[in-house]
Write a protein that holds these residues in place. Structure first.
Motif, PDB file in Angstrom:
ATOM      1  N   LYS A  10      15.990  31.029  67.548  1.00 51.73           N
ATOM      2  CA  LYS A  10      15.342  31.271  68.242  1.00 51.73           C
ATOM      3  C   LYS A  10      15.739  31.515  69.988  1.00 51.73           C
ATOM      4  O   LYS A  10      14.974  32.380  70.442  1.00 51.73           O
ATOM      5  CB  LYS A  10      13.685  30.068  69.152  1.00 51.73           C
ATOM      6  N   SER A  11      16.546  30.559  70.166  1.00 51.85           N
ATOM      7  CA  SER A  11      17.155  30.889  71.423  1.00 51.85           C
ATOM      8  C   SER A  11      18.642  30.055  70.993  1.00 51.85           C
ATOM      9  O   SER A  11      19.303  29.573  70.282  1.00 51.85           O
ATOM     10  CB  SER A  11      16.738  29.864  72.911  1.00 51.85           C
ATOM     11  N   GLY A  32       8.415  40.035  71.864  1.00 53.29           N
ATOM     12  CA  GLY A  32       7.872  40.070  72.792  1.00 53.29           C
ATOM     13  C   GLY A  32       8.571  37.534  73.759  1.00 53.29           C
ATOM     14  O   GLY A  32       9.051  37.600  73.251  1.00 53.29           O
ATOM     15  N   ASN A  33       8.453  37.583  75.157  1.00 54.99           N
ATOM     16  CA  ASN A  33       8.816  36.513  75.338  1.00 54.99           C
ATOM     17  C   ASN A  33       7.786  34.960  74.719  1.00 54.99           C
ATOM     18  O   ASN A  33       7.074  35.350  74.241  1.00 54.99           O
ATOM     19  CB  ASN A  33       8.354  35.971  77.110  1.00 54.99           C
ATOM     20  N   ASP A  34       8.735  34.246  74.558  1.00 47.85           N
ATOM     21  CA  ASP A  34       8.156  33.373  73.646  1.00 47.85           C
ATOM     22  C   ASP A  34       7.455  33.552  71.814  1.00 47.85           C
ATOM     23  O   ASP A  34       6.372  32.817  71.670  1.00 47.85           O
ATOM     24  CB  ASP A  34       6.867  32.348  74.223  1.00 47.85           C
ATOM     25  N   GLN A  35       7.386  34.711  71.574  1.00 48.08           N
ATOM     26  CA  GLN A  35       7.195  34.983  70.422  1.00 48.08           C
ATOM     27  C   GLN A  35       7.477  34.328  68.981  1.00 48.08           C
ATOM     28  O   GLN A  35       9.296  34.650  69.171  1.00 48.08           O
ATOM     29  CB  GLN A  35       6.888  36.314  70.572  1.00 48.08           C
ATOM     30  N   LEU A  36       7.086  33.785  68.498  1.00 48.99           N
ATOM     31  CA  LEU A  36       7.519  33.132  67.623  1.00 48.99           C
ATOM     32  C   LEU A  36       7.590  33.730  66.306  1.00 48.99           C
ATOM     33  O   LEU A  36       9.052  33.437  64.879  1.00 48.99           O
ATOM     34  CB  LEU A  36       6.912  32.124  67.110  1.00 48.99           C
ATOM     35  N   MET A  37       7.441  35.409  65.931  1.00 48.09           N
ATOM     36  CA  MET A  37       7.128  36.187  64.745  1.00 48.09           C
ATOM     37  C   MET A  37       6.969  37.174  65.148  1.00 48.09           C
ATOM     38  O   MET A  37       6.347  37.768  65.879  1.00 48.09           O
ATOM     39  CB  MET A  37       6.094  35.623  63.591  1.00 48.09           C
ATOM     40  N   ALA A  38       7.879  38.032  64.553  1.00 41.91           N
ATOM     41  CA  ALA A  38       7.459  39.852  65.255  1.00 41.91           C
ATOM     42  C   ALA A  38       8.039  40.417  63.499  1.00 41.91           C
ATOM     43  O   ALA A  38       8.445  40.198  62.458  1.00 41.91           O
ATOM     44  CB  ALA A  38       8.571  40.100  65.649  1.00 41.91           C
ATOM     45  N   LEU A  48      10.995  35.360  61.955  1.00 40.29           N
ATOM     46  CA  LEU A  48      10.576  35.014  62.080  1.00 40.29           C
ATOM     47  C   LEU A  48      12.027  33.564  63.754  1.00 40.29           C
ATOM     48  O   LEU A  48      12.676  33.628  62.958  1.00 40.29           O
ATOM     49  CB  LEU A  48       9.980  32.988  61.324  1.00 40.29           C
ATOM     50  N   PHE A  49      11.566  33.232  64.581  1.00 41.57           N
ATOM     51  CA  PHE A  49      11.802  32.923  65.551  1.00 41.57           C
ATOM     52  C   PHE A  49      12.290  31.738  65.505  1.00 41.57           C
ATOM     53  O   PHE A  49      10.898  30.967  66.344  1.00 41.57           O
ATOM     54  CB  PHE A  49      11.817  33.970  67.080  1.00 41.57           C
ATOM     55  N   LEU A  50      13.019  30.519  65.301  1.00 45.04           N
ATOM     56  CA  LEU A  50      12.885  28.930  65.074  1.00 45.04           C
ATOM     57  C   LEU A  50      13.560  28.164  65.502  1.00 45.04           C
ATOM     58  O   LEU A  50      15.394  28.919  65.922  1.00 45.04           O
ATOM     59  CB  LEU A  50      13.030  28.944  63.213  1.00 45.04           C
ATOM     60  N   ARG A  51      13.331  27.114  65.686  1.00 54.16           N
ATOM     61  CA  ARG A  51      14.843  26.089  66.145  1.00 54.16           C
ATOM     62  C   ARG A  51      16.343  26.248  65.170  1.00 54.16           C
ATOM     63  O   ARG A  51      15.717  26.984  63.579  1.00 54.16           O
ATOM     64  CB  ARG A  51      14.585  24.746  66.302  1.00 54.16           C
ATOM     65  N   ASN A  52      16.951  26.558  65.055  1.00 49.21           N
ATOM     66  CA  ASN A  52      18.182  26.091  64.252  1.00 49.21           C
ATOM     67  C   ASN A  52      18.157  24.987  63.430  1.00 49.21           C
ATOM     68  O   ASN A  52      18.629  25.551  62.758  1.00 49.21           O
ATOM     69  CB  ASN A  52      19.187  26.344  65.339  1.00 49.21           C
TER      70      ASN A  52
END
Length: 285
Positions: A10-11, A32-38, A48-52
């Motif tokens: 995610k970051s 977009g900002n803080d989007q968890l799925m695109a 999917l933007f996830l915690r490592n």
């Protein structure tokens, strides 16, 4: 239509490089900002933007089909998960570090010590393989301050440049493993998703080959073309085109970017002139 579900960090250090390799593979992600799925607009993929730290479990459970993660994370939390491609970025080491004043001679010096780390499984496996017993303190973040506040005698953490260790009066004493970003695959991936994954891997391989190669062209006397061919590692054979000046040809090939300075010196020595070295955007074999 079936889509490949892929997780990325995610970051943090892996996020930007992961998005870049997707872009270089011709995959556009509208996040977009803080989007968890695109969704990708031009490839059957969901990101999917996830915690490592959560990604290995998502892979094990089959929530995602694949992920771009650090190899070190798979060693720590992802046993049984296959890494199918090394991606060549986010290179680092998982290392033991001790205070600068500590006279470290070998891994045996760690016996009985208190070690702070965010990688307990990795450290335990390493110590057991060496027949050494030590006390571990599991810490999430800011591991490097542990010796300074008296919490531990040594640490095990990710090391890239070593600057963080230096700032905290620590020195790298032992490398447990070397890591880089990899493409990991869920053991529960479906046949349909695996077919898409193979297309994605083909694109990745083309991008990585291009990143590690350079296109070289030069003017060579015709009687030196054979000598140039012995110097250049070629895919099949040299591309040779006659020049307007009689007795000369333009010779083209591909070389490894890490060795091209040495290769150029050899080419000049056999008479090559007007040598040009260019980056390659994609390289399909």
């Amino acid at each position: 239509m079936n889509k490949l579900k892929i997780a990325i960090q995610k970051s943090g250090r892996l996020n930007e490089d992961s998005l870049k390799i997707l872009k270089d593979c011709g995959i556009s992600i509208n996040n977009g900002n803080d989007q968890l799925m695109a969704e990708a607009s031009d490839f059957p993929m969901e990101v999917l933007f996830l915690r490592n730290s959560d990604i290995p479990q998502y892979l094990k459970d089959g929530v995602v089909d694949a992920a771009i993660v650090g190899d070190n994370l798979l060693v720590e939390k992802g046993k049984g998960i296959r890494a199918v491609e090394k991606l060549g970025f986010s290179k680092c080491r998982v290392s033991i570090a001790v205070p600068k004043t500590f006279e470290y001679t070998s891994v045996k010096d760690l016996a009985g010590m208190q070690i702070a780390t965010s990688y307990p499984n990795t450290v335990n496996d390493f110590l057991e393989s060496k027949g050494i017993s030590a006390d571990l303190h599991q810490i999430s973040g800011s591991v490097e301050i542990a010796p300074n506040i008296g919490l531990a005698d040594a640490i095990v953490d990710i090391v890239s440049s070593g600057s963080t260790l230096f700032k905290n009066n620590l020195k790298e004493a032992e490398i447990i493993l070397k890591s880089e970003a990899v493409l990991a695959v869920s053991p529960k991936i479906s046949e349909e998703s695996n077919a898409i994954l193979q297309k994605f891997r083909f694109r990745i391989q083309s991008v990585l080959k291009a990143r590690n190669s350079r296109y070289i062209l030069m003017n060579v006397p015709n009687n030196k073309i054979d000598a140039v061919g012995k110097i250049l590692p070629v895919l099949k054979s040299l591309t040779v085109m006659p020049l307007a000046e009689e007795g000369w040809s333009s010779v083209h090939s591909v070389i490894d970017k890490n060795t091209f300075w040495e290769v150029i010196d050899e080419l000049k020595a056999v008479g090559a002139e007007g040598i040009l070295v260019c980056p390659i955007e994609k390289m399909v074999l």
